[in-house]
Write a protein that holds these residues in place. Structure first.
Motif, short mmCIF file in Angstrom:
data_model
loop_
_atom_site.label_atom_id
_atom_site.label_comp_id
_atom_site.label_asym_id
_atom_site.label_seq_id
_atom_site.Cartn_x
_atom_site.Cartn_y
_atom_site.Cartn_z
N ASP A 260 3.12 -20.71 28.73
CA ASP A 260 3.42 -21.80 29.71
C ASP A 260 4.32 -22.90 29.01
OD1 ASP A 260 2.97 -24.23 31.44
OD2 ASP A 260 1.25 -23.25 32.28
N LEU B 198 2.51 -25.61 27.38
CA LEU B 198 1.62 -25.28 26.39
C LEU B 198 1.38 -26.46 25.42
CD1 LEU B 198 -0.35 -23.27 24.85
CD2 LEU B 198 1.60 -22.39 24.00
N CYS C 214 -4.58 -23.42 28.96
CA CYS C 214 -3.08 -23.37 29.35
C CYS C 214 -2.68 -22.01 28.72
CB CYS C 214 -2.54 -24.42 28.35
SG CYS C 214 -0.80 -24.57 28.98
N SER D 15 -1.92 -27.91 37.29
CA SER D 15 -0.59 -28.59 36.79
C SER D 15 -0.56 -29.85 37.10
CB SER D 15 0.71 -27.78 37.60
OG SER D 15 1.95 -28.04 37.22
N TRP E 189 -4.45 -19.31 36.44
CA TRP E 189 -5.58 -20.31 36.99
C TRP E 189 -6.84 -19.75 37.59
CZ3 TRP E 189 -0.64 -22.76 39.63
CH2 TRP E 189 0.05 -23.27 38.55
N GLU F 24 -6.90 -21.22 24.93
CA GLU F 24 -5.60 -20.75 25.45
C GLU F 24 -5.74 -19.28 25.53
OE1 GLU F 24 -2.63 -21.53 22.25
OE2 GLU F 24 -3.01 -23.74 22.55
N SER G 66 -3.71 -26.10 32.90
CA SER G 66 -2.07 -26.09 32.55
C SER G 66 -1.72 -27.50 32.95
CB SER G 66 -1.32 -25.05 33.23
OG SER G 66 -1.95 -23.62 33.20
N ASN H 224 0.85 -17.32 32.09
CA ASN H 224 2.00 -18.04 32.53
C ASN H 224 1.47 -19.33 33.58
OD1 ASN H 224 4.98 -19.33 32.93
ND2 ASN H 224 5.50 -17.21 32.37
N HIS H 225 2.51 -20.26 34.17
CA HIS H 225 2.28 -21.24 34.95
C HIS H 225 2.13 -20.74 36.28
CE1 HIS H 225 1.73 -25.68 35.11
NE2 HIS H 225 2.45 -25.46 36.38
N ASN I 158 -0.22 -29.52 26.19
CA ASN I 158 -1.71 -29.45 26.36
C ASN I 158 -2.46 -29.49 24.90
OD1 ASN I 158 -3.28 -28.78 29.10
ND2 ASN I 158 -0.62 -28.31 29.13
#
Length: 261
Positions: free
Chosen positions: A214, A217, A210, A123, A248, A238, A147, A242-243, A220
């Motif tokens: 997200d 998205l 990403c 992030s 991750w 991709e 992300s 989600n975030h 990115n």
């Protein structure tokens, strides 16, 4: 792995700060450890950057670090976007790319070349990983950005009085500088890519991902398209996600073996 918490005085930040460090140097006698090509080579170093509202109490890929023989350094970046802010004591880019690197080299004898020194972030930390690796391209050889909060173009449109659920205009100005000038500034990773290319310098290896659910998205995708247009080799992926740490963790498991192969 040895787990250290280190407090030291930072001249960049004008105060004491702490960082976490993990060292794969404490093999157990009761558990046989197979010698591999990774354990035979010198220990490499991964700097791991937290996101907005995070700190050095970050998640650590300990099993991967032990397998691929790399130390992990997790600094505190507050909510700085890992940039040199306007205020005295908010020089987080300099702290990371100069001061902390110097401290790790002097104290632990690690991260002595870009071939041994990589950076990863999620992030806000993903933005920081890209910016830091490009700004200090003589220090970091590879960057993994998960992300990434690549919000420079949004910041560029902000006016006094602006506010969103995350922060207000004054916060973004503190981190990025004058919003009207941020696109052409060195706080923009795109500017750094163009500068390195113009100077004929080698760019760091870049790994990006990403999730398709997200909210970052499109940011990115836009940076991915920019790198393609500039002819910059990189890996961009991709997939559903989600975030969050579920996504991750999936890509750390995927990118770390590629980075430390």
């Amino acid at each position: 792995m040895a787990n250290l918490s280190i407090r030291f005085y930072s001249n960049c930040l004008r105060r004491y700060t702490t960082f976490k460090m993990y060292l794969p140097n404490d093999a157990r006698e009761d558990i046989p450890t197979e010698e591999t090509k990774y354990t035979k080579r010198p220990t490499k170093t991964l700097f791991l950057l937290h996101g907005f509202n995070g700190d050095a109490e970050n998640w650590i890929p300990e099993e991967l670090a032990a397998k691929y023989n790399f130390a992990v350094v997790v600094p505190n970046g507050e909510n700085s976007f890992w940039l040199d802010g306007i205020s005295t004591g908010h020089q987080f880019a300099s702290f990371l790319g100069k001061e902390l690197i110097g401290y790790i080299r002097k104290t632990f004898g690690l991260a002595n070349s870009k071939e041994e020194t990589y950076i990863c972030g999620l992030s806000m930390g993903g933005f920081g990983a890209l910016h830091t690796a490009l700004y200090y391209n003589d220090v970091f050889g590879k960057a993994a950005a998960l992300s990434s909060a690549l919000i420079v173009h949004e910041v560029a449109t902000m006016k006094e009085g602006y506010e969103n659920p995350i922060a207000n205009y004054e916060y973004y100005r503190e981190c990025f500088g004058d919003p009207s000038k941020v696109i052409l500034s060195e706080n923009n990773p795109e500017t750094l890519v163009k500068k390195l290319k113009a100077e004929g310098k080698k760019l760091p290896e870049i790994f990006m991902c990403c999730g398709t659910e997200d909210f970052l998205l499109e940011n990115n995708r836009e940076f991915h398209r920019f790198l393609e247009t500039e002819g910059v080799e990189h890996i961009y992926e991709e997939s559903e996600g989600n975030h969050d740490m579920v996504f991750w963790s999936k890509y750390v498991d995927k990118f770390i073996p590629l980075m430390f192969c």
